[in-house]
Design an enzyme around this catalytic site. Sequence first.
Site, PDB file in Angstrom:
ATOM      1  N   LYS A 110       4.528  22.535   4.322  1.00  0.00           N
ATOM      2  CA  LYS A 110       5.150  20.723   5.481  1.00  0.00           C
ATOM      3  C   LYS A 110       6.020  20.409   4.411  1.00  0.00           C
ATOM      4  CE  LYS A 110       0.801  20.549   8.034  1.00  0.00           C
ATOM      5  NZ  LYS A 110       0.701  21.832   7.603  1.00  0.00           N
TER       6      LYS A 110
HETATM    7  C1  PLP Z   1       0.420  22.769   8.577  1.00  0.00           C
HETATM    8  C2  PLP Z   1       0.007  24.252   8.297  1.00  0.00           C
HETATM    9  C3  PLP Z   1      -0.381  24.839   8.959  1.00  0.00           C
HETATM   10  C4  PLP Z   1       0.068  25.229  10.193  1.00  0.00           C
HETATM   11  O1  PLP Z   1       1.195  24.512  10.901  1.00  0.00           O
HETATM   12  P1  PLP Z   1       1.784  23.570  12.238  1.00  0.00           P
HETATM   13  O2  PLP Z   1       2.616  23.563  12.589  1.00  0.00           O
HETATM   14  O3  PLP Z   1       0.534  23.194  12.722  1.00  0.00           O
HETATM   15  O4  PLP Z   1       1.397  25.190  13.707  1.00  0.00           O
HETATM   16  C5  PLP Z   1      -0.525  26.838   8.591  1.00  0.00           C
HETATM   17  N1  PLP Z   1       0.014  26.581   7.405  1.00  0.00           N
HETATM   18  C6  PLP Z   1      -0.361  25.117   6.675  1.00  0.00           C
HETATM   19  C7  PLP Z   1      -1.072  25.628   4.655  1.00  0.00           C
HETATM   20  C8  PLP Z   1       0.004  24.378   6.947  1.00  0.00           C
HETATM   21  O5  PLP Z   1      -0.271  23.100   6.561  1.00  0.00           O
END
Ligand code: PLP
Length: 467
Positions: A110
């Site tokens: 993120k």
């Molecule tokens: C947020 C997240 C996901 C999922 O991503 P999306 O965009 O919500 O599909 C997968 N792995 C981790 C570690 C995350 O923080």
Amino acid sequence: MRYISTRGGISPITFSEAVMMGLASDGGLLLPEKLPEATPEQLQRWQGLDYPSLALEIMSLFSGDVSREILQELIETSYSTFDTREVTPLVQRGDLYILELFHGPTLAFKDVALQFLGNLFAHLLKEQNSYMNILGATSGDTGSAAIYGVKGKENIDIFILHPHGRVSKMQALQMTTVPDKNCFNLAIEGTFDDCQAIVKSIFNDLDFKKEYRLGAINSINWARVLAQVVYYVYAALKLLGQGHEKVSFSVPTGNFGDIFAGYVAKRLLPSQIDRLILATNENNILTRFVVEGLYEKGQVVQTISPSMDIQIASNFERYLYYLFGCDADRVRRAMASFEQEGVIRFSEEEIKRAQEDFASYSIDQDETVATIGDFYRNQGYVCDPHTAVGVAAARRFLKEHQDNVPIVCLATAHPCKFPEAVEKATGKPVEMPERIKGLEKLPQRYEVMPPEVERVKSYVREHGIKK
Ligand SMILES: *Cc1c(COP(=O)(O)O)cnc(C)c1O
């Protein structure tokens, strides 16, 4: 490039307006009016660019009213906080490639989007002589990435609610040890759902929202999707440069934000990006959609990959818009049906089209743990549980298809963020990266609070920016 809503209720707006709007004012999600496709000349020019330079090329296709010069500055600043110039290194392990997206300040993917969004917000607010109070709820990861995205920025305060005592020790430390005066952690005596309900209720108070210029950081902001498109193209170009003709991606999915960015990348490179493998844990609403053609809400199950424990995928509506041939009326009807009956049905033709765009597998926790252990023993590589879900899905895909197209698995978090599950699978303690050693020695800042809307509001009134 101008932006429209999936529900057709707004006249086209600029990129900056789309970023500041977040959710479209008609309740839909914002999308570019047209998805670009790269020309052979562009592809050639992009080959061999480093990450920030490629990000500039890709983002300029979408960013319209933000000048190239400013965009370049925002990109440089955003990715200088990563621990490698490569930003998202690609490594090969056996017959799979791993795209490491966890080299940012909070060690999860993120950061790639939220470092950029934080800088973009700061730039737009300065330009408009305005301010923003960001309010959000987190079950762990998004909160820290958002705080690191805006810490120390002028004209932005951030208030993050987390369930007191219900996030992991490291997640709590990552949020509460940030010393910057514009960051506020509210430890709510309740569950994540309580935190979310409070945030939702405050956003629904339109006077309050306007007075404090409340901003959201959830995954529906277009700028987040855009920042994520870059690493798909980056990885694809690397493998094309090594002589491969096509590339597939396996994506651990929750809110459909990351894999939607993959869809935009596939539209940009339609002959080069082959399959998008949508990997889910036991919360498999999206796998059921791809495999059975029914999008139906179920109960949330708690797993060892908590960032994917989601039943309503907030970015899915963006894909629906394209699946329905850009028919905003059809999107509106589908979303209304989902709200009322908890289900969306699709025609045979639509199901077929979705199955051409995606393959999908749901991986349970036993298989996830087994995959971590196996990948460690055979390839010497330690995956976090989210990444392992994607690796397991890629292996299932390889078993069913012998097509020699290399698969890139997105590694969405550093294994040290989920030490219990990883240690159980590998039998070894997880190595801690330098940047989080010693966090527990730093002073923590947070305010414990009962789950009451009024208490949170008065806290924002007391501490937030208002001019
Ligand atoms: C947020 C997240 C996901 C999922 O991503 P999306 O965009 O919500 O599909 C997968 N792995 C981790 C570690 C995350 O923080």
